[in-house]
Write a protein that holds these residues in place. Structure first.
Motif, PDB file in Angstrom:
ATOM      1  N   ASP A 107      31.469  38.641  52.235  1.00 45.28           N
ATOM      2  CA  ASP A 107      30.340  37.813  52.838  1.00 45.28           C
ATOM      3  C   ASP A 107      29.941  36.847  51.468  1.00 45.28           C
ATOM      4  N   ILE A 108      29.936  35.573  51.984  1.00 48.16           N
ATOM      5  CA  ILE A 108      29.569  34.719  50.983  1.00 48.16           C
ATOM      6  C   ILE A 108      28.805  33.401  51.376  1.00 48.16           C
ATOM      7  N   GLU A 109      27.780  33.038  50.776  1.00 47.43           N
ATOM      8  CA  GLU A 109      27.151  31.786  51.150  1.00 47.43           C
ATOM      9  C   GLU A 109      27.099  31.079  49.664  1.00 47.43           C
ATOM     10  N   LEU A 110      27.657  30.125  49.299  1.00 48.31           N
ATOM     11  CA  LEU A 110      27.826  29.276  48.147  1.00 48.31           C
ATOM     12  C   LEU A 110      26.237  29.217  47.746  1.00 48.31           C
ATOM     13  N   ASP A 111      25.960  29.358  46.510  1.00 44.03           N
ATOM     14  CA  ASP A 111      24.868  29.056  45.735  1.00 44.03           C
ATOM     15  C   ASP A 111      23.654  29.826  46.193  1.00 44.03           C
ATOM     16  N   LYS A 112      23.950  31.049  47.098  1.00 44.26           N
ATOM     17  CA  LYS A 112      22.793  31.790  47.540  1.00 44.26           C
ATOM     18  C   LYS A 112      23.195  33.164  47.239  1.00 44.26           C
ATOM     19  N   THR A 113      24.352  33.661  48.070  1.00 43.92           N
ATOM     20  CA  THR A 113      24.491  35.305  48.115  1.00 43.92           C
ATOM     21  C   THR A 113      26.136  35.453  48.335  1.00 43.92           C
ATOM     22  N   ALA A 114      26.646  36.555  48.081  1.00 45.64           N
ATOM     23  CA  ALA A 114      27.730  37.105  48.048  1.00 45.64           C
ATOM     24  C   ALA A 114      27.880  38.799  48.137  1.00 45.64           C
ATOM     25  N   ILE A 115      28.995  39.036  48.583  1.00 48.10           N
ATOM     26  CA  ILE A 115      28.906  40.773  48.848  1.00 48.10           C
ATOM     27  C   ILE A 115      30.367  40.996  48.503  1.00 48.10           C
ATOM     28  N   SER A 116      30.765  42.113  47.781  1.00 44.41           N
ATOM     29  CA  SER A 116      32.220  42.523  47.529  1.00 44.41           C
ATOM     30  C   SER A 116      32.101  43.815  47.598  1.00 44.41           C
ATOM     31  N   LEU A 117      33.327  44.452  47.984  1.00 46.14           N
ATOM     32  CA  LEU A 117      33.689  45.903  48.048  1.00 46.14           C
ATOM     33  C   LEU A 117      34.879  46.275  47.143  1.00 46.14           C
ATOM     34  N   PHE A 118      34.769  47.242  46.317  1.00 44.83           N
ATOM     35  CA  PHE A 118      35.632  47.640  45.392  1.00 44.83           C
ATOM     36  C   PHE A 118      35.883  49.268  45.574  1.00 44.83           C
ATOM     37  N   ASP A 119      36.938  49.621  45.893  1.00 46.30           N
ATOM     38  CA  ASP A 119      37.562  51.075  45.996  1.00 46.30           C
ATOM     39  C   ASP A 119      38.037  51.590  44.633  1.00 46.30           C
ATOM     40  N   VAL A 120      37.458  52.568  44.201  1.00 50.67           N
ATOM     41  CA  VAL A 120      37.707  53.146  42.831  1.00 50.67           C
ATOM     42  C   VAL A 120      38.919  53.878  43.012  1.00 50.67           C
ATOM     43  N   LYS A 121      40.124  53.699  42.414  1.00 50.99           N
ATOM     44  CA  LYS A 121      41.342  54.459  42.473  1.00 50.99           C
ATOM     45  C   LYS A 121      41.478  55.033  41.338  1.00 50.99           C
ATOM     46  N   ARG A 122      42.606  56.018  41.134  1.00 50.19           N
ATOM     47  CA  ARG A 122      43.087  56.711  39.960  1.00 50.19           C
ATOM     48  C   ARG A 122      43.293  55.631  39.027  1.00 50.19           C
ATOM     49  N   GLU A 123      43.937  54.480  38.974  1.00 51.25           N
ATOM     50  CA  GLU A 123      44.082  53.554  37.819  1.00 51.25           C
ATOM     51  C   GLU A 123      42.909  53.024  37.381  1.00 51.25           C
ATOM     52  N   HIS A 124      41.675  53.197  38.045  1.00 51.37           N
ATOM     53  CA  HIS A 124      40.452  52.611  37.382  1.00 51.37           C
ATOM     54  C   HIS A 124      39.623  53.552  36.720  1.00 51.37           C
ATOM     55  N   VAL A 125      40.128  54.828  36.459  1.00 50.38           N
ATOM     56  CA  VAL A 125      39.149  55.793  35.931  1.00 50.38           C
ATOM     57  C   VAL A 125      39.836  56.435  34.797  1.00 50.38           C
ATOM     58  N   PHE A 126      38.958  57.231  33.874  1.00 50.28           N
ATOM     59  CA  PHE A 126      39.549  57.770  32.815  1.00 50.28           C
ATOM     60  C   PHE A 126      40.069  59.114  33.243  1.00 50.28           C
ATOM     61  N   GLN A 127      41.049  59.463  32.831  1.00 52.61           N
ATOM     62  CA  GLN A 127      41.978  60.680  33.352  1.00 52.61           C
ATOM     63  C   GLN A 127      41.093  62.154  33.223  1.00 52.61           C
ATOM     64  N   ARG A 128      40.529  62.124  31.979  1.00 49.15           N
ATOM     65  CA  ARG A 128      39.764  63.256  31.654  1.00 49.15           C
ATOM     66  C   ARG A 128      38.582  63.705  32.545  1.00 49.15           C
ATOM     67  N   ASN A 129      37.845  62.788  33.170  1.00 46.09           N
ATOM     68  CA  ASN A 129      36.920  63.128  34.031  1.00 46.09           C
ATOM     69  C   ASN A 129      36.666  62.102  35.266  1.00 46.09           C
ATOM     70  N   ASN A 130      37.623  61.636  35.659  1.00 47.81           N
ATOM     71  CA  ASN A 130      37.713  60.747  36.932  1.00 47.81           C
ATOM     72  C   ASN A 130      36.600  59.869  37.022  1.00 47.81           C
ATOM     73  N   ILE A 131      35.835  59.278  35.873  1.00 48.10           N
ATOM     74  CA  ILE A 131      34.767  58.381  35.851  1.00 48.10           C
ATOM     75  C   ILE A 131      35.533  56.886  35.727  1.00 48.10           C
ATOM     76  N   ALA A 132      34.864  55.973  36.668  1.00 47.45           N
ATOM     77  CA  ALA A 132      35.446  54.911  36.483  1.00 47.45           C
ATOM     78  C   ALA A 132      35.054  53.906  35.215  1.00 47.45           C
ATOM     79  N   ARG A 133      35.997  53.495  34.660  1.00 51.18           N
ATOM     80  CA  ARG A 133      36.155  52.865  33.386  1.00 51.18           C
ATOM     81  C   ARG A 133      34.954  51.236  33.623  1.00 51.18           C
TER      82      ARG A 133
END
Length: 191
Positions: A80-106
């Protein structure tokens, strides 16, 4: 009221066309059939799953609306986006986004989602981050979905600066807060 398969599939296609964000569970309830039946109907009708429908709607709808950067450069999916007002985005955290040792997102992935959303919400061809004040409030793990909500809080027409606040959540838990001071063309800072 139970319908035959042909009627149900026809109504299913119409319902999804009217509301592409409806879930299989909601459809199953609406048509008083199992979720598996809905999935089979969608498969027969070549209707993609909810995630793909959201992505398709967002790409088509926001491709023309986002001015400051190409839609494919936004980290996460704008829903969703309304320029110069608000926006919403979704991000799914996958294996390539996390530290391998603890599965926490970088952290840089969460920052990139928030920062690119702050850029995308600006109604200008040129939008750059001048300054950012960020705070991580909880670690995000692999498999979690981060919902980022951007809000334009102030536009300074004299300096061409725009203040954008971005809050990120996993479910209802606050995981990130960012205050972004954005630079934009002075002549395009609308009121």
């Amino acid at each position: 009221m139970r319908r035959n398969k042909k009627e149900r599939q026809l109504l299913l296609a119409e319902t999804i066309k009217e509301n592409p964000f409806i879930t299989d569970e909601e459809l199953a309830e609406k048509f008083t059939v199992s979720v598996q039946t809905i999935r089979l109907d969608r498969l027969e009708l070549s209707i993609p799953e909810l995630r793909e429908r959201i992505k398709h709607v967002a790409e088509n709808r926001f491709d023309d609306e986002v001015r400051s950067l190409p839609i494919e450069e936004v980290i996460g999916e704008i829903i969703d986006i309304e320029l110069d007002k608000t926006a919403i985005s979704l991000f799914d955290v996958k294996r390539e986004h996390v530290f391998q040792r603890n599965n926490i997102a970088r952290g840089h992935h969460l920052f990139a989602q928030a920062n690119s959303l702050a850029v995308a919400v600006i109604d200008d061809e040129l939008a750059l981050t001048a300054k950012a004040n960020i705070q991580f409030t909880r670690a995000v793990k692999e498999g979690e979905r981060v919902v980022a909500k951007a809000k334009v809080v102030h536009i300074d027409h004299d300096t061409g600066r725009t203040a954008v606040e971005v809050n990120c959540y996993v479910n209802t838990e606050h995981v990130f807060k960012g205050e972004f001071d954005m630079f934009r063309s002075k002549n395009n800072a609308k009121g």
